[in-house]
Design a protein around this motif. Structure first.
Motif, PDB file in Angstrom:
ATOM      1  N   VAL A  67       0.871  -1.241  -0.109  1.00 18.43           N
ATOM      2  CA  VAL A  67      -0.230  -0.006  -0.333  1.00 18.43           C
ATOM      3  C   VAL A  67       0.999   0.770  -0.158  1.00 18.43           C
ATOM      4  CG1 VAL A  67      -0.368   0.155   2.359  1.00 18.43           C
ATOM      5  CG2 VAL A  67      -1.836   1.111   1.220  1.00 18.43           C
ATOM      6  N   GLU A  68       2.051   1.417   0.961  1.00 18.28           N
ATOM      7  CA  GLU A  68       3.119   2.475   0.562  1.00 18.28           C
ATOM      8  C   GLU A  68       3.784   2.713  -0.446  1.00 18.28           C
ATOM      9  OE1 GLU A  68       5.773   1.892   3.973  1.00 18.28           O
ATOM     10  OE2 GLU A  68       4.093   2.491   5.738  1.00 18.28           O
ATOM     11  N   LYS A  69       4.107   1.432  -1.073  1.00 19.34           N
ATOM     12  CA  LYS A  69       4.493   2.155  -2.258  1.00 19.34           C
ATOM     13  C   LYS A  69       3.463   2.646  -3.479  1.00 19.34           C
ATOM     14  CE  LYS A  69       7.264  -0.997  -3.519  1.00 19.34           C
ATOM     15  NZ  LYS A  69       8.508  -2.430  -4.016  1.00 19.34           N
ATOM     16  N   LYS A  70       1.949   2.491  -3.580  1.00 20.39           N
ATOM     17  CA  LYS A  70       1.721   2.227  -4.509  1.00 20.39           C
ATOM     18  C   LYS A  70       1.252   3.504  -4.129  1.00 20.39           C
ATOM     19  CE  LYS A  70      -0.831  -1.858  -5.453  1.00 20.39           C
ATOM     20  NZ  LYS A  70      -2.518  -3.035  -5.247  1.00 20.39           N
ATOM     21  N   ILE A  71       0.660   4.479  -3.100  1.00 23.97           N
ATOM     22  CA  ILE A  71       0.509   5.755  -2.716  1.00 23.97           C
ATOM     23  C   ILE A  71       1.696   6.003  -2.841  1.00 23.97           C
ATOM     24  CG2 ILE A  71      -0.552   7.157  -0.859  1.00 23.97           C
ATOM     25  CD1 ILE A  71      -1.873   4.690   0.474  1.00 23.97           C
ATOM     26  N   SER A  72       3.146   6.438  -3.064  1.00 23.79           N
ATOM     27  CA  SER A  72       4.015   7.047  -3.156  1.00 23.79           C
ATOM     28  C   SER A  72       4.718   7.042  -3.965  1.00 23.79           C
ATOM     29  CB  SER A  72       5.012   5.991  -1.960  1.00 23.79           C
ATOM     30  OG  SER A  72       6.298   7.363  -2.873  1.00 23.79           O
ATOM     31  N   SER A  73       3.585   5.865  -5.526  1.00 23.78           N
ATOM     32  CA  SER A  73       3.814   5.816  -6.282  1.00 23.78           C
ATOM     33  C   SER A  73       2.861   6.506  -7.256  1.00 23.78           C
ATOM     34  CB  SER A  73       3.099   4.635  -7.435  1.00 23.78           C
ATOM     35  OG  SER A  73       3.891   4.930  -8.389  1.00 23.78           O
ATOM     36  N   LEU A  74       1.758   6.794  -6.673  1.00 21.49           N
ATOM     37  CA  LEU A  74       0.947   7.817  -6.883  1.00 21.49           C
ATOM     38  C   LEU A  74       1.022   9.212  -7.107  1.00 21.49           C
ATOM     39  CD1 LEU A  74      -2.723   8.023  -7.566  1.00 21.49           C
ATOM     40  CD2 LEU A  74      -3.260   7.788  -5.901  1.00 21.49           C
ATOM     41  N   VAL A  75       1.653   9.382  -5.566  1.00 21.22           N
ATOM     42  CA  VAL A  75       2.381  11.059  -4.812  1.00 21.22           C
ATOM     43  C   VAL A  75       2.918  11.407  -6.466  1.00 21.22           C
ATOM     44  CG1 VAL A  75       3.073  12.152  -3.343  1.00 21.22           C
ATOM     45  CG2 VAL A  75       1.252  10.709  -3.027  1.00 21.22           C
ATOM     46  N   LYS A  76       3.892  10.321  -6.727  1.00 19.81           N
ATOM     47  CA  LYS A  76       4.754  10.783  -7.893  1.00 19.81           C
ATOM     48  C   LYS A  76       4.374  11.512  -9.168  1.00 19.81           C
ATOM     49  CE  LYS A  76       8.955   8.926  -9.412  1.00 19.81           C
ATOM     50  NZ  LYS A  76      10.517   7.877  -9.611  1.00 19.81           N
ATOM     51  N   ASN A  77       3.566  10.463  -9.334  1.00 20.45           N
ATOM     52  CA  ASN A  77       2.851  10.673 -10.438  1.00 20.45           C
ATOM     53  C   ASN A  77       1.698  12.070 -10.744  1.00 20.45           C
ATOM     54  OD1 ASN A  77       3.957   8.445 -11.708  1.00 20.45           O
ATOM     55  ND2 ASN A  77       2.444   7.119 -11.298  1.00 20.45           N
ATOM     56  N   ILE A  78       1.068  11.906  -9.546  1.00 24.22           N
ATOM     57  CA  ILE A  78       0.348  13.608  -9.603  1.00 24.22           C
ATOM     58  C   ILE A  78       1.073  14.659  -9.770  1.00 24.22           C
ATOM     59  CG2 ILE A  78      -1.059  14.809  -8.118  1.00 24.22           C
ATOM     60  CD1 ILE A  78      -2.111  12.305  -7.313  1.00 24.22           C
ATOM     61  N   LYS A  79       2.749  14.978  -8.525  1.00 22.09           N
ATOM     62  CA  LYS A  79       3.599  15.722  -9.371  1.00 22.09           C
ATOM     63  C   LYS A  79       3.894  15.731 -10.035  1.00 22.09           C
ATOM     64  CE  LYS A  79       7.652  16.606  -5.801  1.00 22.09           C
ATOM     65  NZ  LYS A  79       8.898  17.033  -4.961  1.00 22.09           N
ATOM     66  N   GLU A  80       4.461  15.243 -10.433  1.00 25.40           N
ATOM     67  CA  GLU A  80       5.355  15.234 -11.879  1.00 25.40           C
ATOM     68  C   GLU A  80       4.047  16.357 -12.927  1.00 25.40           C
ATOM     69  OE1 GLU A  80       6.458  10.936 -13.635  1.00 25.40           O
ATOM     70  OE2 GLU A  80       8.173  11.132 -11.397  1.00 25.40           O
ATOM     71  N   ARG A  81       2.850  14.551 -12.924  1.00 25.68           N
ATOM     72  CA  ARG A  81       2.156  15.953 -14.031  1.00 25.68           C
ATOM     73  C   ARG A  81       2.103  17.733 -13.680  1.00 25.68           C
ATOM     74  NH1 ARG A  81      -3.680  13.922 -12.922  1.00 25.68           N
ATOM     75  NH2 ARG A  81      -3.576  15.636 -11.300  1.00 25.68           N
ATOM     76  N   THR A  82       1.843  17.546 -12.491  1.00 23.73           N
ATOM     77  CA  THR A  82       0.870  18.945 -11.655  1.00 23.73           C
ATOM     78  C   THR A  82       2.710  19.324 -12.443  1.00 23.73           C
ATOM     79  OG1 THR A  82       0.019  18.473  -9.921  1.00 23.73           O
ATOM     80  CG2 THR A  82       1.207  20.461  -9.612  1.00 23.73           C
ATOM     81  N   MET A  83       3.747  19.333 -11.746  1.00 25.67           N
ATOM     82  CA  MET A  83       5.128  20.030 -12.330  1.00 25.67           C
ATOM     83  C   MET A  83       4.545  20.537 -14.361  1.00 25.67           C
ATOM     84  SD  MET A  83       8.417  18.394 -10.049  1.00 25.67           S
ATOM     85  CE  MET A  83       9.406  19.302 -10.588  1.00 25.67           C
ATOM     86  N   LYS A  84       4.229  19.774 -14.653  1.00 24.16           N
ATOM     87  CA  LYS A  84       4.535  19.512 -15.833  1.00 24.16           C
ATOM     88  C   LYS A  84       3.459  20.700 -16.766  1.00 24.16           C
ATOM     89  CE  LYS A  84       6.181  15.428 -17.652  1.00 24.16           C
ATOM     90  NZ  LYS A  84       5.419  13.756 -17.915  1.00 24.16           N
ATOM     91  N   GLU A  85       2.552  20.347 -16.009  1.00 25.97           N
ATOM     92  CA  GLU A  85       1.397  21.737 -16.180  1.00 25.97           C
ATOM     93  C   GLU A  85       1.604  23.233 -15.982  1.00 25.97           C
ATOM     94  OE1 GLU A  85      -2.020  20.164 -14.407  1.00 25.97           O
ATOM     95  OE2 GLU A  85      -2.674  18.917 -15.906  1.00 25.97           O
ATOM     96  N   GLU A  86       1.814  23.272 -14.451  1.00 24.77           N
ATOM     97  CA  GLU A  86       2.143  23.961 -14.341  1.00 24.77           C
ATOM     98  C   GLU A  86       3.995  24.624 -15.082  1.00 24.77           C
ATOM     99  OE1 GLU A  86       2.854  27.711 -11.749  1.00 24.77           O
ATOM    100  OE2 GLU A  86       1.576  25.611 -11.929  1.00 24.77           O
ATOM    101  N   ALA A  87       5.229  24.155 -15.732  1.00 22.46           N
ATOM    102  CA  ALA A  87       6.398  24.474 -16.656  1.00 22.46           C
ATOM    103  C   ALA A  87       5.246  24.646 -18.122  1.00 22.46           C
ATOM    104  CB  ALA A  87       6.895  23.313 -16.660  1.00 22.46           C
ATOM    105  N   THR A  88       4.319  24.348 -17.906  1.00 22.45           N
ATOM    106  CA  THR A  88       3.364  24.353 -19.910  1.00 22.45           C
ATOM    107  C   THR A  88       2.760  26.144 -19.372  1.00 22.45           C
ATOM    108  OG1 THR A  88       3.025  22.061 -19.725  1.00 22.45           O
ATOM    109  CG2 THR A  88       1.661  24.016 -21.165  1.00 22.45           C
ATOM    110  N   LYS A  89       2.303  25.862 -18.400  1.00 21.69           N
ATOM    111  CA  LYS A  89       1.474  27.399 -18.254  1.00 21.69           C
ATOM    112  C   LYS A  89       2.285  28.415 -17.944  1.00 21.69           C
ATOM    113  CE  LYS A  89      -1.208  29.746 -14.675  1.00 21.69           C
ATOM    114  NZ  LYS A  89      -1.778  29.678 -13.010  1.00 21.69           N
ATOM    115  N   LYS A  90       3.478  28.457 -17.720  1.00 21.45           N
ATOM    116  CA  LYS A  90       4.821  29.210 -17.569  1.00 21.45           C
ATOM    117  C   LYS A  90       5.034  29.919 -18.497  1.00 21.45           C
ATOM    118  CE  LYS A  90       6.576  28.729 -12.828  1.00 21.45           C
ATOM    119  NZ  LYS A  90       8.042  28.432 -11.959  1.00 21.45           N
TER     120      LYS A  90
END
Length: 269
Positions: free
Chosen positions: A56-79
C-alpha cells in the motif's frame, strides 16, 4: 474540513454485483489539505482492505509521484505560455505617432525637408557650400528616390510613399548649397503621409491645400479637392461627411415617398 457520506447498495443490487458500491463526498478546506487526505484514507480503510496489504505504501507513493510530475509539467507549460504571450506583446510593433505637418504640408527631417500639394511633392536637401551640379546624384523613379553626392552615402534613399511621374519631375542646385527636387504625383487627389515608406508620418487631417491655387485646377479636380476639404472639416467637428449627408437625405426622401414602409427591421447596406 471534509464532509463525507457513504452509500451501500440495496439487497437486490448486491445480488447482481460482486461488491458493494460506495460513494465518497468531501469538501476540501484549502488551508488543511492533509486533513482532507486523512479523512479520505480513513474512509477507504473502513470500507476496504487496501491498508492490509504490504504494497500500500509503495502504491500511494507512486500515485503521489505521478500526480507531482503531472502538476510540475502543467505548471511548466503554463509558465511557457505566459512567457510566450509576454514576448509577443513586446514584439508587437506600436503604431507610430502621427506628426503635425510643417507649413508645406510635409515634414522637416534631420538632413532634408519635404512638402507637398495635391499635385506635387517637393524636397530640399542641404549640401556643403560650393557643391557643383556634376557632384549631385538625383535618381527619380516611379516609386523610388535617391539623392546625394558622388562618392558618398546617399542622403535620401528609399521607396517613395506613393508613385510619381519621373518624366514630369526635375531637380536643381540652388546657391551651390541646396538640392531642390520637384516630383509630380500620379494620384493628385490624396495627401502623402510620408516622403518614403517606413518614414515618420504626418497627420494628413491637418494638411491644408493652398486656397490661392484652387482656381487653377480643372473643374473635376477642384470639385474633388473642395469635397475633401469639406469632409475633413466635418470629421474634425464630429459632423457627417458629404456622403453621409447624402445617404441621410436619400433615406428621408424614401420615407416621405413610402410612409407605410416599416424600416425598423430593414437591413442597411
Amino acid at each position: 474540513m471534509a464532509i463525507l457520506s457513504g452509500y451501500i447498495e440495496d439487497e437486490d443490487n448486491k445480488q447482481s454485483s460482486t461488491s458493494s458500491a460506495l460513494s465518497f463526498n468531501a469538501v476540501l478546506d484549502p488551508s488543511n489539505p492533509l486533513g482532507f487526505l486523512e479523512s479520505a484514507f480513513n474512509f477507504v480503510s473502513e470500507n476496504s482492505d487496501m491498508f492490509n496489504t504490504d504494497s500500500v505504501e509503495k502504491k500511494i507513493s507512486s500515485l503521489v509521484k505521478n500526480i507531482k510530475e503531472r502538476t510540475m509539467k502543467e505548471e511548466a507549460t503554463k509558465k511557457e505560455h505566459e512567457t510566450k504571450e509576454k514576448e509577443e506583446i513586446k514584439e508587437k510593433p506600436k503604431p507610430k505617432p502621427k506628426l503635425n505637418p510643417n507649413k508645406d504640408n510635409g515634414l522637416d527631417m534631420e538632413n532634408h525637408s519635404w512638402g507637398q500639394n495635391l499635385q506635387e511633392v517637393t524636397a530640399t536637401v542641404p549640401v556643403p557650400l560650393g557643391t557643383k551640379s556634376r557632384d549631385v546624384i538625383c535618381d527619380v523613379k516611379k516609386d523610388y528616390l535617391k539623392v546625394g553626392l558622388k562618392g558618398q552615402t546617399p542622403i535620401v534613399d528609399g521607396q517613395l510613399f506613393e508613385t510619381v511621374k519621373p518624366n514630369d519631375s526635375y531637380w536643381s542646385l540652388e546657391d551651390q548649397k541646396v538640392i531642390y527636387l520637384l516630383m509630380t504625383k500620379c494620384d493628385k487627389t490624396s495627401w502623402w503621409k510620408s516622403l518614403l515608406k517606413g518614414g515618420p508620418e504626418i497627420d494628413t487631417q491637418k494638411a491644408e491645400p493652398d486656397k490661392s491655387k484652387l482656381s487653377d485646377l480643372d473643374m473635376e479636380t477642384r470639385s474633388t479637392v473642395e469635397k475633401m476639404m469639406f469632409d475633413q472639416r466635418q470629421k474634425q467637428l464630429g459632423l457627417p461627411t458629404s456622403q453621409e449627408t447624402e445617404n441621410q437625405n436619400m433615406l428621408k426622401k424614401f420615407i416621405a415617398q413610402n410612409p407605410n414602409f416599416d424600416i425598423t427591421n430593414a437591413k442597411m447596406f
